[in-house]
Design a protein around this motif. Structure first.
Motif, PDB file in Angstrom:
ATOM      1  N   PHE A  31     -79.079 -39.991 -23.332  1.00 27.54           N
ATOM      2  CA  PHE A  31     -77.831 -40.810 -22.222  1.00 27.54           C
ATOM      3  C   PHE A  31     -77.389 -42.042 -23.503  1.00 27.54           C
ATOM      4  O   PHE A  31     -76.078 -42.077 -23.439  1.00 27.54           O
ATOM      5  CB  PHE A  31     -78.454 -41.443 -21.235  1.00 27.54           C
ATOM      6  CG  PHE A  31     -77.339 -42.194 -20.497  1.00 27.54           C
ATOM      7  CD1 PHE A  31     -76.865 -41.627 -19.317  1.00 27.54           C
ATOM      8  CD2 PHE A  31     -77.051 -43.662 -20.812  1.00 27.54           C
ATOM      9  CE1 PHE A  31     -75.483 -42.060 -18.762  1.00 27.54           C
ATOM     10  CE2 PHE A  31     -75.800 -44.173 -20.023  1.00 27.54           C
ATOM     11  CZ  PHE A  31     -75.464 -43.383 -19.092  1.00 27.54           C
ATOM     12  N   ASP A  35     -73.941 -40.921 -23.165  1.00 29.69           N
ATOM     13  CA  ASP A  35     -73.289 -41.059 -21.643  1.00 29.69           C
ATOM     14  C   ASP A  35     -73.438 -39.822 -21.228  1.00 29.69           C
ATOM     15  O   ASP A  35     -72.916 -39.567 -20.296  1.00 29.69           O
ATOM     16  CB  ASP A  35     -71.886 -41.779 -21.876  1.00 29.69           C
ATOM     17  CG  ASP A  35     -72.024 -43.171 -21.444  1.00 29.69           C
ATOM     18  OD1 ASP A  35     -73.130 -43.716 -21.578  1.00 29.69           O
ATOM     19  OD2 ASP A  35     -70.964 -43.559 -21.287  1.00 29.69           O
ATOM     20  N   VAL A  37     -76.065 -37.670 -18.627  1.00 29.22           N
ATOM     21  CA  VAL A  37     -77.338 -37.608 -17.830  1.00 29.22           C
ATOM     22  C   VAL A  37     -77.547 -36.086 -17.889  1.00 29.22           C
ATOM     23  O   VAL A  37     -77.206 -35.355 -17.078  1.00 29.22           O
ATOM     24  CB  VAL A  37     -77.233 -38.165 -16.402  1.00 29.22           C
ATOM     25  CG1 VAL A  37     -78.507 -37.945 -15.690  1.00 29.22           C
ATOM     26  CG2 VAL A  37     -76.966 -39.558 -16.575  1.00 29.22           C
ATOM     27  N   PHE A  39     -79.402 -33.211 -16.226  1.00 27.86           N
ATOM     28  CA  PHE A  39     -79.911 -33.045 -14.681  1.00 27.86           C
ATOM     29  C   PHE A  39     -81.023 -32.072 -15.012  1.00 27.86           C
ATOM     30  O   PHE A  39     -81.863 -31.873 -14.259  1.00 27.86           O
ATOM     31  CB  PHE A  39     -78.911 -32.899 -13.749  1.00 27.86           C
ATOM     32  CG  PHE A  39     -78.731 -33.830 -13.105  1.00 27.86           C
ATOM     33  CD1 PHE A  39     -79.148 -33.860 -11.827  1.00 27.86           C
ATOM     34  CD2 PHE A  39     -77.800 -34.792 -13.521  1.00 27.86           C
ATOM     35  CE1 PHE A  39     -78.671 -35.105 -10.901  1.00 27.86           C
ATOM     36  CE2 PHE A  39     -77.508 -36.008 -12.743  1.00 27.86           C
ATOM     37  CZ  PHE A  39     -77.833 -36.040 -11.567  1.00 27.86           C
TER      38      PHE A  39
END
Lengths: 292, 415, 344
Positions: A31, A35, A37, A39
C-alpha cells in the motif's frame, strides 16, 4: 479476569499481535508503495500455507526450514500478480482505485476457487513439526514455541525491512518511487520494476507469515479470510503507508483482543479491535503513524 | 442396451400400475435432488456427503448381497428396476441460495424428493420451500430441534436432533455417576452459530435439571484466528466434563491452545462435528486420547454388522476416509428414501410422502446403531438412538448405551 | 423519524438549461420508460420459477446498487459497510412482523427510518475520514453490527427469525409459489431509486455532490457544505438499502445474521456499480443484470460439482471486466449511442 491471569493474557496477546503485524507487513508495504489495497491478501496467505504444506509432504521439510523457500515462492507469485494484473489496473485512467480493488477482489475469488479445485476443500495439517505442541513454561506463564518462533520471525522481518529501506539502493528506490513516480523515471529508475519487486517482497512477507501459521493452524481454501480482515484493520490503524505503524498496530490489536476476550463474552472479542480502530481514527484520522 | 431393457421394464409396470409422471416414463429413472454446501467454508462436508450419496446410489442401482433394503436388485423393484439419479445443488451455506436451488430442483429438474442440507439454517428455508411445493424433504443431518417443530407435513428427519444427542450425553454422565465416578460440574463451550447455540441451550437446560454445576459457559466466534483466551478461561474453571460444540478448524485450534497452556481437560464429551473429523484426529489426535463423542455411527458397527463394514469400505474407496457421524447419516437418509419410493411404486411426491409416513425399517437393516426408522407425527425418527463413542489408540469404539457397547469407557480421560 | 424530503421536491436546478442537456435528459426518461416496461413484461415471457427467482434477485441487487451509487458514485464515499443498512431493514421488518404483527410495508418504513438515523449518526463520526480510512471504518462498523445481532437474543441470535407460513397476500408480502408479485415489488423499488438518481443528476444536489467527489477543497471554498452533502447522500442511500433489506426478508421469509449482514452483501452492492459504471445512471442496473445471473447460473450449473469452478469463473470475469473496461460496461453503450448520434 483475575490479576493472576493478567501476565499470561498479556504474553499471549503480545505474541499473537506480533504475528498479526507480520501478516499485515506485506499489505502495508504494497500500500505504501503505490496506494493499492490488495484484496487478495488473505488468499496470498492461504497459498503460502499450502506451499508450506507442500514442502512438508513432498520434501519432508519442517516449516522452520521451508520458510525461506515459501517466501521465495510467494515472491514469484507476488511479482507475477503485479505483472499480470495490478500493472494493468494501475494504467486505467478512470476509477483507478475501484479498478484496483475489484481486480484484486476478482483475483481473490479466482484463487479461492482454484485452491478448492486443485487442493480440494479438505482440511490439511502440517503434522509433527518441531514447534507444534511444544510449550515454554515461564514460571506458570505458558508460551507455545510456535508462537514464540512467529513473534521472533516477525521482529526479524521488520528489522530486515528497516535495514533494507534505509541502507540499500533498492530501499531508496522504493522510497523514491513512492514519493514521486515521474521524477524517478527521469533518473533512470524503472518504476515498473520497482513495483514488481515491491509486490514480490510484500508477498514474500506474507509467505513468511504463512509458514509460521502452518505450524499451528489447519489449512483450507478459506483460511486466509479471517486473518485478512484483521490485517486490513491493522494496516489502517497503524496508518496507511507506514510499515512500522503496522508493527505497533499489530501488537496493540493482539493485546486489545486478548484483554477483550477476558472481559466481554469471547464471541464478542473482535468488538475490542473494532472499537479501538474507530476511537483511534476518530482522534487521528490518519491512523497512528500515517501521513495525511 | 441397459436403458432399453429398463424402458421395456417400465413400460410393463406402467401397464400394471397406471399413470406415471412423464419424467419417469421417458427416462426410466427416479430423480432426487440433493442440496449441500459444495463450495464455501463447509465445502468439505458437502464433498464428503456427495461421496456418501454416490455410495448409496451404487448399492441401490446395482445388484448386491448386502443386508440393506433395496440392495438386492439393480434399481428399484417397485418401479420396474428404475434407476435412481441424483441432481446435486450447491447452497454455499446461504439460506437464500438453498431456497432458490430447491426451487430449481423442483421446477426444472422435476425431482420427486430433496435430501439435505447440513446447515440447519438452510434446512429451514429448503424445507419451507418443499412444503410449498408439496415435495418431501428428507433432512439427513441438520440437528436443530426446532426444524421438526414447525408443523410441516413434508418434513422428515431420519437422524437424531441436538436434544436427543445431548440427552444421551447426560444419561451417560448420570450412569457414570451411579457407578461412583465423581462428576460435579460441566463446562459448555460452543460456537456462535445455530449449531452451537441450539446444542448449548439443551446442555444448559439438562445440566440445571440434573444437578450439574455449570463451571463455565463460553460462546466463541466460529473460525476465530485464536482461541487462547478461551482456553485460558476453561483452564481457570476446570470443569469435570468439558462439552464442546465446534467444527474442525476450531476443534484443532482449541485443542492446541489448551495443550499450549499445559491444560488437560479432565474429560471431553463432544457434540461430534469437528471432533470426529479426520483432519482433527490426524493433527491433534494424540491430545484427544480418551475423548468421548456422541454419534449416530461408529466404525466398530462393522464388527457386528457385515453391511456396515461393506458400506464403509465402499465409501472409503471413494472418499479416502472412513464413514463418520455425518456421512453415515447422509448415506442412511438416501437408503431410507429409496426404500420408501420403492414401496410407493411411484414418483408422485404425495405418494412418496405417504410411503415415508409408513416407513418402518428395523435397525438391523441399516448401518446405524438405531432401534428402527419410524417417523412420528412431526416427521422425526424418534428411534434414532444416539450412541457415545470413545477415541482410543487411533480408533473409536462404542461405550454407551451399555447394551450396545463394545468397550468399557475409560474415565476420567486425563486423571 | 425524519425522512428527508424527496429530492424530487427540490426545485429544478438553476443550471444553464442548454437545449442539449434537456434533450439528453428527456431521451434518458424515454429510455427508462422503455426499459422498465420491457422488464415489467418479463413475467409474461418467463414462466419458470427458478428464472423468475433470478429476475427478482437481479432487480433487487440493481436497486441496492443504485442506492449505493448515490453515496459511492455521486458523492465519492466508498462504503464497504452497506450490509449494515441492509440488515437493519431485514431485521426491522422480520421482528416487527413476526413478534408484533406489523405489516412489512410499515416495517420497511421503520427499518428505513432507523437506517437513516444510523447513517446520520455514523456519518457524523466518519465523514472526516479520507479514502481507505473511511472504507475500512464502514467495514468495521458493519462487522460490529453483525456481531451485535449475532449475540442479541431478542433478535433471535444466531438462530435468526423464521417467518410463519401464511396465505398469499400483498399485505404481508407472502407468496408461496408465485414470484410475479416479488418481481413487481423489486422493479418498483428499482424505478424509485432510478428516478431518484435521475433527479439528483439534474439537481443542485447532484452538482454539489459531484463537486465534493472530484474537488472537495474547491467545493468547500465555493461554499458548498461538503459535510452536509455527504450526510444527505448517506441518508438517502441508507434508506433505500434498508427498504431492499426489508424486501429480501419478506422474499426469503427467514433472516439470520450471516444471511443478511455478512460482508458479502456489502460487496454485492458495490460490485454491480463498479462493473457497470460508477457514478452513472444506468451502470448499476447493467452491472446487476450481468453479475447476479452470472453468479446464480455458475453456482447452479457449475457449482454442483463441488470443485470450485464456479468461483473461478466468477472471480475471473470480475477481474477481466475491471481490467478491460475500467470505466464500466455502460461505456460500451455510450459509445454506440454517440456513433448513432453522429450518424444522424
Amino acid at each position: 479476569m483475575t490479576a493472576s491471569a493478567l501476565p499470561q493474557i498479556l504474553a499471549t496477546g503480545l505474541l499473537m499481535g506480533l504475528i498479526y503485524a507480520l501478516i499485515a507487513a506485506g499489505l502495508s508495504l504494497i500500500f505504501g508503495l503505490m496506494d493499492v489495497v490488495n484484496f487478495a491478501h488473505g488468499e496470498f496467505l492461504m497459498l503460502a500455507m499450502y506451499a508450506t504444506f507442500g514442502f512438508a509432504v513432498f520434501a519432508h521439510l519442517d516449516p522452520v526450514l521451508s520458510l525461506p523457500l515459501v517466501a521465495a515462492v510467494m515472491f514469484i507469485v507476488g511479482a507475477s500478480v503485479y505483472a499480470g494484473v495490478v500493472r494493468h489496473a494501475m494504467r486505467s485512467k478512470v476509477n483507478t482505485g475501484m479498478v484496483q480493488i475489484f481486480s484484486t477482489f476478482g483475483l481473490a475469488t479466482l484463487i479461492q476457487g482454484g485452491a478448492q479445485f486443485f487442493f480440494t476443500p479438505d482440511f490439511r495439517n502440517v503434522d509433527h513439526t518441531w514447534l507444534s505442541a511444544k510449550t515454554l513454561d515461564l514460571g506458570g506463564i505458558f508460551l507455545p514455541w510456535s508462537q514464540i518462533f512467529g513473534g521472533l520471525i516477525s521482529l526479524v522481518a521488520f528489522g530486515g525491512l528497516y535495514l533494507m529501506m534505509t541502507r540499500t539502493d533498492f530501499g531508496r528506490a522504493l522510497e523514491a518511487t513512492r514519493e514521486d513516480k515521474g521524477a524517478v523515471a527521469l533518473v533512470g529508475i524503472d518504476s515498473n520494476r520497482v513495483f514488481a519487486l515491491g509486490w514480490g517482497l510484500g508477498a514474500a512477507l506474507v509467505g513468511v507469515a504463512g509458514a509460521v501459521l502452518a505450524t499451528s493452524y489447519a489449512i483450507h481454501p478459506q483460511v486466509g479470510a479471517g486473518f485478512a480482515t484483521i490485517a486490513y484493520i491493522t494496516v489502517a490503524l497503524g496508518g496507511f503507508g507506514s510499515v512500522f505503524g503496522a508493527l505497533v498496530a499489530g501488537i496493540v490489536v493482539g493485546l486489545v483482543e486478548a484483554l477483550t476476550a477476558n472481559t466481554l463474552p469471547p464471541a464478542m472479542k473482535s468488538m475490542g479491535i473494532y472499537a479501538l480502530y474507530l476511537v483511534v481514527i476518530f482522534l487521528r484520522p490518519q491512523g497512528l503513524f500515517g501521513k495525511l | 442396451m441397459k436403458r432399453r431393457q429398463a424402458l421395456i421394464g417400465i413400460a410393463g409396470t406402467v401397464a400394471l400400475n397406471g399413470a406415471f409422471t412423464q419424467a419417469l416414463a421417458q427416462k426410466g429413472e427416479v430423480v432426487i435432488g440433493v442440496i449441500y454446501p459444495l463450495t464455501g467454508s463447509s465445502a468439505q462436508v458437502g464433498v464428503d456427503s456427495k461421496h456418501a450419496i454416490d455410495t448409496a446410489l451404487e448399492i441401490i442401482n446395482t445388484a448386491s448381497t448386502l443386508d440393506l433394503p433395496g440392495a438386492k436388485n439393480a434399481g428399484l423393484a417397485g418401479l420396474g428396476n428404475a434407476k435412481v439419479r441424483v441432481v446435486y445443488a450447491d447452497h454455499q451455506g446461504d439460506p437464500q441460495k438453498g431456497r432458490s436451488e430447491a426451487e430449481r430442483l423442483i421446477t426444472q429438474e422435476n425431482v420427486c424428493t430433496i435430501v439435505g442440507a447440513f446447515h440447519s439454517a438452510v434446512s429451514a428455508t429448503v424445507s419451507a420451500t418443499c412444503e410449498r411445493y408439496e415435495v418431501p424433504y428428507l433432512c439427513a443431518d441438520s440437528s436443530s430441534p426446532s426444524l421438526s417443530r414447525r408443523g410441516l407435513k413434508y418434513f422428515f428427519r431420519t437422524s437424531a436432533h441436538d436434544e436427543m444427542f445431548s440427552e444421551a450425553m447426560f444419561d451417560f454422565m448420570d450412569a457414570m455417576k451411579s457407578k461412583g465416578k465423581p462428576i460435579g460440574s460441566v463446562g459448555i463451550f460452543y460456537e456462535d452459530t445455530i449449531f452451537g447455540t441450539d446444542s448449548s441451550a439443551v446442555q444448559r437446560k439438562l445440566a440445571n435439571e440434573r444437578g450439574y454445576k455449570i463451571a463455565c459457559d463460553i460462546k466463541y466466534r466460529a473460525n476465530s484466528p485464536s482461541l487462547s483466551a478461551e482456553a485460558q478461561q476453561i483452564k481457570t474453571a476446570n470443569p469435570d466434563v468439558l462439552l464442546p460444540s465446534s467444527y474442525t478448524s476450531d476443534a484443532i485450534l482449541l485443542t492446541n491452545a489448551m495443550a499450549s497452556i499445559g491444560y488437560k481437560p479432565k474429560n471431553l464429551v463432544t457434540q461430534a462435528a469437528g471432533y470426529i473429523e479426520k483432519p482433527t484426529l490426524e493433527s491433534v489426535g494424540d491430545k484427544l486420547q480418551g475423548m468421548i463423542s456422541r454419534a449416530s455411527f461408529s466404525a466398530d458397527m462393522g464388527d457386528k454388522r457385515p453391511s456396515a463394514k461393506a458400506v464403509n469400505d465402499m465409501f472409503k474407496a471413494r472418499a479416502g476416509r472412513d464413514l463418520n457421524d455425518q456421512t453415515s447419516r447422509v448415506f442412511t437418509a438416501m437408503m431410507v428414501l429409496a426404500e420408501a419410493i420403492d414401496r410407493a411404486k411411484s414418483v408422485e411426491p404425495k405418494k412418496i410422502r405417504e410411503a415415508l409416513v409408513a416407513t418402518d425399517i428395523p435397525g438391523e437393516k441399516t448401518i446405524m446403531p438405531w432401534k428402527r426408522v419410524k417417523f412420528d407425527a412431526t416427521g422425526q425418527n424418534t428411534f434414532a438412538s444416539p450412541v457415545l463413542i470413545q477415541f482410543k489408540a487411533g480408533k473409536f469404539s462404542t461405550v454407551f448405551p451399555f447394551e450396545v457397547a463394545t468397550a468399557t469407557p475409560v474415565w476420567p480421560m486425563n486423571p | 423519524m425524519s425522512i428527508p424530503s424527496s429530492p424530487a421536491a427540490v426545485s429544478p436546478s438553476s443550471t444553464p438549461s442548454l437545449a442539449g442537456v434537456t434533450r439528453h435528459r428527456r431521451r434518458q426518461l424515454i429510455e427508462a420508460v422503455v426499459v422498465f416496461a420491457l422488464i415489467a413484461l418479463l413475467p409474461l415471457l418467463v414462466k419458470n420459477a427458478y428464472l423468475r427467482n433470478v429476475i427478482v434477485l437481479t432487480l433487487m441487487y440493481a436497486a441496492l446498487a443504485q442506492s449505493w451509487n448515490i453515496l459511492g458514485g455521486y458523492c465519492g464515499q466508498i462504503s464497504l459497510g452497506h450490509a449494515l443498512y441492509f440488515g437493519v431493514g431485514a431485521y426491522a421488518v422480520s421482528k416487527l412482523y413476526v413478534s408484533y404483527g406489523v405489516l412489512p410495508w410499515f416495517g420497511m418504513l421503520a427499518g428505513g427510518g432507523l437506517a437513516v438515523l444510523l447513517a446520520l449518526a455514523l456519518g457524523y463520526g466518519t465523514f472526516r475520514l479520507k479514502g481507505h480510512y473511511f472504507s475500512i471504518a464502514t467495514l468495521v462498523i458493519a462487522e460490529m453490527g453483525l456481531l451485535i445481532v449475532h449475540n442479541w437474543d431478542w433478535l433471535g441470535g444466531a438462530t435468526g427469525i423464521q417467518w410463519p407460513f401464511g396465505p398469499d397476500s400483498w399485505a404481508t408480502l407472502q407468496f408461496a409459489r408465485d414470484k410475479t408479485p416479488y418481481i413487481f415489488f423489486a422493479l418498483g423499488l428499482l424505478v424509485v431509486t432510478w428516478l431518484l438518481t435521475f433527479f439528483i443528476e439534474g439537481s443542485k444536489w447532484g452538482y454539489w455532490w459531484r463537486a465534493v467527489k472530484d474537488h472537495p477543497e474547491a467545493a468547500e471554498s465555493l461554499g458548498v457544505t461538503v459535510f452536509r452533502s455527504k450526510m444527505a447522500a448517506a441518508a438517502l442511500s441508507a434508506f433505500f438499502t434498508a427498504i431492499g433489506g426489508g424486501f429480501y426478508a419478506a422474499f426469503v421469509s427467514y433472516v439470520d445474521p450471516d444471511s443478511v449482514m455478512h460482508f458479502r452483501f456489502s460487496l454485492l452492492m458495490v460490485l454491480p456499480v463498479v462493473l457497470g459504471g460508477i457514478g452513472t445512471l444506468w451502470g448499476p442496473i447493467l452491472g446487476a443484470a450481468i453479475l447476479v445471473p452470472l453468479s446464480e447460473f455458475t453456482r447452479s450449473y457449475v457449482g454442483g460439482s463441488g470443485g470450485g469452478l464456479d468461483l473461478m469463473l466468477y472471480g475471473g470475469l470480475v477481474m477481466a471486466v475491471a481490467l478491460l473496461k475500467p470505466e464500466g460496461l455502460i461505456k460500451l453503450f455510450a459509445r454506440k449511442t454517440r456513433i448513432r448520434e453522429a450518424a444522424r
